[in-house]
Design an enzyme around this catalytic site. Structure first.
Site, PDB file in Angstrom:
ATOM      1  N   ASP A 120       0.865  -1.170   0.000  1.00 30.61           N
ATOM      2  CA  ASP A 120       0.000   0.000   0.000  1.00 30.61           C
ATOM      3  C   ASP A 120       0.910   1.230   0.000  1.00 30.61           C
ATOM      4  O   ASP A 120       2.121   1.129   0.242  1.00 30.61           O
ATOM      5  CB  ASP A 120      -0.893  -0.045   1.243  1.00 30.61           C
ATOM      6  CG  ASP A 120      -1.859   1.120   1.327  1.00 30.61           C
ATOM      7  OD1 ASP A 120      -2.335   1.568   0.269  1.00 30.61           O
ATOM      8  OD2 ASP A 120      -2.127   1.576   2.453  1.00 30.61           O
TER       9      ASP A 120
ATOM     10  N   ASP B 211      -0.056   5.008   1.224  1.00 30.26           N
ATOM     11  CA  ASP B 211      -0.204   5.889   2.383  1.00 30.26           C
ATOM     12  C   ASP B 211      -0.143   5.082   3.670  1.00 30.26           C
ATOM     13  O   ASP B 211      -0.835   4.068   3.823  1.00 30.26           O
ATOM     14  CB  ASP B 211      -1.520   6.649   2.312  1.00 30.26           C
ATOM     15  CG  ASP B 211      -1.627   7.516   1.065  1.00 30.26           C
ATOM     16  OD1 ASP B 211      -0.655   7.585   0.295  1.00 30.26           O
ATOM     17  OD2 ASP B 211      -2.696   8.118   0.855  1.00 30.26           O
TER      18      ASP B 211
END
Length: 216
Positions: free
Chosen positions: A37, A39
C-alpha cells in the site's frame, strides 16, 4: 454489487509495455513480490488525501526498506486506492506527478529504492470495483503483469484474468502484502498472500524485519 472495473497504471494503459529494471547485484528474480500500500506504508497519509506533490512526505526508512526488499530479490508493486479520482477531486495526471515525486525522493535516499510497478484504483467506494481494496483485483493484475514483463517487456498478447476466471494461479507463499488498514489485509487474504499490518506512523520499516528475517 461487485464489478470487474480494472486497475490502472499512471499515464499508460494497464497492459502497456513494461521494462523491468535489473535487481541489485544482478540477481535473477525468483517470483517473489512485495505488494505495498502507499499511504501509511511509504508516505504519510491524510484523511484529506495526498493531493499535491507538496503533501508527499516519506515515512522514516521507507526508502531504505524498499531498497532492502529489492536487494533481497523482491519485485515491488504498489497497490493503492485513489478514490479522489473517482470523486472528481483531481485527475490521473495529478496522481502521476505525486508518484513521480515520491519515486524521486525515495531514490535520493537509497539508489536501490525503485518501484517495479505502480497500480492504483481510481474508483469511489460505491462503485464496487474489483480493483478497489478490500477486493484483490490490483494484486491479481500486479502478479500477471510482472510475470509477463519478466518474459517479454512488450506484454504483447497479455490477457488479464480476475476472480474465478483466473484458475492457474501461482504459489504466493513467498510473497507478501504490507498495508496499514484492514482493507489491505482483506485484499491479501482474498488473494492468498501473507498480509502484514504495519503501524501507519512507521510504515514499511515497522515490518521489514518480519519480511526479511532480520537481514534488512
Amino acid at each position: 454489487m461487485i464489478t470487474l472495473l480494472p486497475a490502472h497504471r499512471d499515464d499508460v494503459e494497464l497492459v502497456s509495455p513494461l521494462k523491468l529494471l535489473d535487481l541489485p547485484n544482478g540477481a535473477a528474480w525468483d517470483g517473489r513480490i512485495a505488494f505495498l500500500d502507499r499511504d501509511g506504508v511509504l508516505i504519510i497519509g491524510s484523511e484529506d488525501y495526498v493531493n499535491t506533490v507538496d503533501d508527499v512526505i516519506l515515512l522514516p526508512d521507507s526508502a531504505k526498506s524498499v531498497g532492502s526488499l529489492r536487494r533481497a530479490g523482491y519485485r515491488v508493486c504498489i497497490v493503492t486506492n485513489q478514490s479522489p479520482i473517482g470523486r472528481h477531486h483531481w485527475d490521473r495526471s495529478n496522481l502521476s506527478r505525486i508518484h513521480q515525486h515520491m519515486c524521486r525522493l525515495m531514490h535520493e535516499q537509497d539508489e536501490d529504492a525503485l518501484l517495479d510497478l505502480i497500480l492504483h484504483s481510481p474508483y469511489a467506494p460505491w462503485e464496487g470495483a474489483w480493483a478497489r481494496k478490500p477486493h484483490p483485483g490490483m494484486l491479481e493484475a500486479g502478479r500477471q503483469i510482472l510475470d509477463a514483463a519478466s518474459r517479454d517487456s512488450s506484454l504483447e498478447g497479455l490477457e488479464l484474468k480476475f476472480g474465478d476466471d483466473w484458475t492457474e494461479r501461482p504459489d504466493e507463499s513467498d510473497s507478501v502484502m504490507v498495508g496499514d488498514r484492514g482493507v489491505d489485509m482483506s485484499a491479501a487474504a482474498r488473494y492468498g498472500v501473507r498480509g502484514l499490518l504495519c503501524d501507519s506512523d512507521t510504515g514499511l520499516a515497522d515490518v521489514i524485519d518480519s519480511i526479511l528475517g532480520g537481514s534488512a
